[in-house]
Design a protein around this motif. Structure first.
Motif, PDB file in Angstrom:
ATOM      1  N   SER A 220       0.830  77.721 199.709  1.00  0.00           N
ATOM      2  CA  SER A 220       0.584  79.125 199.375  1.00  0.00           C
ATOM      3  C   SER A 220       1.689  80.018 199.914  1.00  0.00           C
ATOM      4  CB  SER A 220      -0.776  79.572 199.905  1.00  0.00           C
ATOM      5  OG  SER A 220      -0.882  79.301 201.283  1.00  0.00           O
ATOM      6  N   ASP A 221       2.261  79.647 201.057  1.00  0.00           N
ATOM      7  CA  ASP A 221       3.281  80.501 201.682  1.00  0.00           C
ATOM      8  C   ASP A 221       4.688  79.913 201.602  1.00  0.00           C
ATOM      9  OD1 ASP A 221       1.279  82.242 202.381  1.00  0.00           O
ATOM     10  OD2 ASP A 221       0.921  81.281 204.307  1.00  0.00           O
ATOM     11  N   GLY A 222       4.872  78.832 200.870  1.00  0.00           N
ATOM     12  CA  GLY A 222       6.186  78.196 200.765  1.00  0.00           C
ATOM     13  C   GLY A 222       6.184  76.842 201.465  1.00  0.00           C
ATOM     14  N   LEU A 223       6.958  75.897 200.910  1.00  0.00           N
ATOM     15  CA  LEU A 223       6.970  74.524 201.438  1.00  0.00           C
ATOM     16  C   LEU A 223       7.299  74.484 202.929  1.00  0.00           C
ATOM     17  CD1 LEU A 223       6.964  71.422 201.115  1.00  0.00           C
ATOM     18  CD2 LEU A 223       9.387  71.578 200.490  1.00  0.00           C
ATOM     19  N   LEU A 224       8.370  75.173 203.349  1.00  0.00           N
ATOM     20  CA  LEU A 224       8.788  75.069 204.753  1.00  0.00           C
ATOM     21  C   LEU A 224       7.700  75.568 205.688  1.00  0.00           C
ATOM     22  CD1 LEU A 224      12.546  76.119 204.738  1.00  0.00           C
ATOM     23  CD2 LEU A 224      11.501  73.873 204.390  1.00  0.00           C
ATOM     24  N   ALA A 267      11.043  78.104 200.316  1.00  0.00           N
ATOM     25  CA  ALA A 267      10.238  79.038 201.108  1.00  0.00           C
ATOM     26  C   ALA A 267       9.513  80.100 200.284  1.00  0.00           C
ATOM     27  CB  ALA A 267      11.125  79.713 202.161  1.00  0.00           C
ATOM     28  N   GLY A 268       9.524  79.957 198.959  1.00  0.00           N
ATOM     29  CA  GLY A 268       8.816  80.927 198.116  1.00  0.00           C
ATOM     30  C   GLY A 268       7.351  80.528 198.007  1.00  0.00           C
ATOM     31  N   GLY A 269       6.467  81.486 198.020  1.00  0.00           N
ATOM     32  CA  GLY A 269       5.034  81.189 198.072  1.00  0.00           C
ATOM     33  C   GLY A 269       4.375  81.046 196.714  1.00  0.00           C
ATOM     34  N   GLU A 270       3.083  80.808 196.772  1.00  0.00           N
ATOM     35  CA  GLU A 270       2.164  80.873 195.630  1.00  0.00           C
ATOM     36  C   GLU A 270       2.355  79.806 194.555  1.00  0.00           C
ATOM     37  OE1 GLU A 270      -0.008  84.856 195.369  1.00  0.00           O
ATOM     38  OE2 GLU A 270       1.885  85.121 194.316  1.00  0.00           O
TER      39      GLU A 270
END
Ligand code: ADP
Ligand code: MG
Length: 326
Positions: A220-224, A267-270
């Motif tokens: 939801s908040d990015g892979l990292l 690091a991009g979410g959703e």
């Protein structure tokens, strides 16, 4: 919708409309209409519960999406938390703070979207609360689900030697958001990934029932950031291979023009895919071909998260995962 007074439908007329529209799941002996929903307890099952809050201007802009899609997404992001434990979603509870600027038709479309998304995962809208809000739509969704006792896949549990897998492409939703923020129109595929993300319920269930994953989270908040939660809880580190990240054609096309967009995949979410760890080096003979899972790295005993490029150099992501309070 019936029974309008002072321009807007009355609260109880709205509730009775919701009650008709929502129907009632077999797992409930009493659904919408009383003080509580009643669910007889099954033995040998654990009850999973999760809540999400969505605030206009922070999580969504009403002008970017249809009310129906916003309803679907509100349900989907919540159901994704059940998927991330490997459970089966059953009941949704929907709190709406409704601004005066929202028409009855928009309320109806929104709730219809919630009910449709829930239904597509075998869940029902089983209750909620409805009130007026000063300005801006406020949404609170709670989901309950079931899982065989002890089978839920938590954040802790990853250990040295496990592989790190992700389901589905990364960065699509964040790319769509950045286009929208710049006044550009994402293509149909990217728009759909942003507006109506698909929670990975069936994959989660497969992983939990077959005990294939040691730790899992939805992205939801990015892979990292999300993998970071697994690493912290499991007290391990990870090495990722940048070239292994699964990317959609639309994302790859954009990336070809602007290589820095790779940070959105990191690091991009959703995206609402799953990130999980497994001792198995190859999952293809364990899960059906309908699920695309990609091995993106390995768990390491060295704390921290390292991203390697093809030439062996470390890559440094300039973007951080989303933090509401920073
Ligand atoms: P209470 O006074 O106990 O809060 P309400 O009159 O608010 O009861 O709600 C009556 C019934 O309608 C309850 O079953 C509640 O869960 C349901 N309900 C109210 N608002 C919603 C909503 N937005 N979505 C789903 N169910 C709702
Ligand atoms: Mg109430």
């Amino acid at each position: 919708m019936p029974n309008k007074k002072s321009g807007h439908i009355e609260e109880f007329a709205l509730i009775s409309w919701i009650q008709d529209k929502a129907g009632q799941g077999d797992h409930l002996s009493l659904g919408i209409g009383d003080d509580c929903a009643i669910q007889p307890q099954q033995s040998h099952q654990d009850l999973l519960t999760s809540t999400d809050l969505l605030i206009e201007g922070i999580h969504f802009k009403r002008e970017w999406s249809s009310m129906f899609d916003l309803g679907r997404k509100s349900a989907a992001v919540n159901i994704s938390d059940i998927a991330a434990m490997g459970g089966t979603p059953q009941s949704l509870f929907l709190g709406i703070g409704r601004p005066k600027t929202m028409t009855d038709g928009e309320v109806e479309d929104f709730i219809s979207g919630v009910i449709a998304e829930a239904g597509s995962h075998g869940a029902v809208l089983a209750g909620g609360d409805s009130c007026a809000a000063p300005e801006g739509l406020m949404i609170s969704v709670t989901v309950q689900g079931a899982i065989s006792a002890g089978d839920a896949i938590c954040r802790q549990g990853a250990s040295y030697g496990d592989a790190v897998y992700v389901s589905g492409p990364l960065g699509d939703s964040a790319l769509a958001l950045s286009l929208l923020q710049n006044g550009q129109q994402p293509d149909d595929y990217l728009a759909q990934r942003f507006h109506t993300p698909a929670p990975q319920v069936a994959l989660g269930q497969k992983l939990s029932s077959r005990h294939l994953a040691t730790a899992m989270l939805d992205i939801s908040d990015g892979l990292l950031g999300d993998l970071g939660h697994i690493l912290e809880a499991s007290k391990v580190g990870a090495d990722l291979m940048l070239t292994n990240l699964p990317l959609s054609d639309s994302f790859q096309r954009a990336l070809n023009k602007d290589p820095e967009l790779i940070d959105l995949a990191l690091a991009g979410g959703e995206d609402y895919g799953l990130v999980f760890t497994s001792p198995l080096k190859d999952l293809s003979d364990q899960i059906d071909a309908e699920f695309t899972v990609t091995k993106v790295g390995v768990i390491s005993p060295t704390p921290g998260l390292r991203i390697f490029q093809d030439n062996g150099d470390l890559y440094s992501c300039k973007r951080r995962g989303f933090d509401h309070f920073s």
